[in-house]
Enzyme design. Structure first.
Site, short mmCIF file in Angstrom:
data_model
loop_
_atom_site.label_atom_id
_atom_site.label_comp_id
_atom_site.label_asym_id
_atom_site.label_seq_id
_atom_site.Cartn_x
_atom_site.Cartn_y
_atom_site.Cartn_z
N HIS A 136 -10.17 -31.90 -14.04
CA HIS A 136 -9.64 -30.74 -13.01
C HIS A 136 -8.47 -30.27 -13.71
CE1 HIS A 136 -11.72 -32.64 -9.38
NE2 HIS A 136 -12.50 -32.55 -10.16
N GLU A 178 -5.59 -29.65 -12.57
CA GLU A 178 -4.28 -30.51 -12.35
C GLU A 178 -4.11 -31.73 -13.36
OE1 GLU A 178 -6.60 -29.64 -10.01
OE2 GLU A 178 -6.01 -29.96 -8.11
N CYS A 214 -7.52 -32.30 -4.66
CA CYS A 214 -8.23 -33.43 -4.20
C CYS A 214 -7.78 -34.71 -4.17
CB CYS A 214 -9.66 -33.24 -5.00
SG CYS A 214 -9.46 -34.15 -6.81
N CYS A 265 -6.55 -35.71 -7.78
CA CYS A 265 -5.48 -35.25 -8.40
C CYS A 265 -4.16 -35.52 -7.61
CB CYS A 265 -5.77 -33.71 -8.58
SG CYS A 265 -7.12 -33.26 -9.55
#
Length: 182
Positions: A71, A73, A101, A104
């Site tokens: 992801h 992040e 999410c 993260c």
């Protein structure tokens, strides 16, 4: 396809504070999200800053890397940790176009981020206030001050347009398959 680093500034202009500063950095997270989209990824971009200096960038790469943890992040936090030679990032802020999410959000807590700023809320998996609030969970040993809704309309529109195009592509592919069977 490599990202043109000239599209993301290394410093925030002097004198920008508050909403102006947040909008400045979020605009460049949107550039990273557009780059992710150009690669066929869900358009999410993230930036880690320390003071007014850019430390790291990330954009979604889960599809291309075949990695569910790639992801925006996560990639930005990994890069920041390497650049600062520390897995703790207590003087850093993370800007991301979509609410993090659970994976993260808890990684941000472990990194001891100073602050989280995000654009679009995620009513399905958002873990910074929408579904869960893991960045401010009282039982954790660190909570992260959070600013939501920065350039929310732009961030939301970018995601909505991406998924609209994707649904249309799937619809056309299904139609082509059904036509081939005739």
């Amino acid at each position: 396809m490599a990202l043109n680093q000239d599209l993301v500034p290394s410093h925030c202009p002097p004198g920008l504070v508050g909403e102006e500063r947040d909008s400045f950095w979020m605009r460049f997270a949107l550039v990273l999200a557009a780059h992710a989209e150009s690669l066929g990824e869900v358009p999410v971009g993230a930036i880690v800053v320390k003071g007014d200096e850019l430390v790291a960038t990330g954009f979604n790469q889960s599809i291309g890397c075949h990695d569910p943890s790639a992801h925006a992040e996560m990639l930005a936090l990994r890069e920041a940790g390497k650049k600062l030679n520390n897995y703790r990032l207590p003087e850093c802020e993370l800007y991301v176009t979509l609410e993090p999410c659970a994976m993260c959000a808890t990684t941000m807590v472990h990194a001891r981020l100073k602050r989280l700023v995000f654009g679009a809320s995620d009513p399905k998996t958002g873990s910074a206030g929408s579904v869960l609030n893991l960045v401010n969970y009282a039982a954790f040993n660190h909570q992260i001050p959070t600013q939501s809704g920065v350039l929310a309309a732009e961030c939301s529109a970018q995601l909505a347009n991406f998924f609209k195009k994707r649904r249309e592509q799937h619809r056309l592919a299904r139609k082509a398959l059904s036509t081939d069977k005739l």
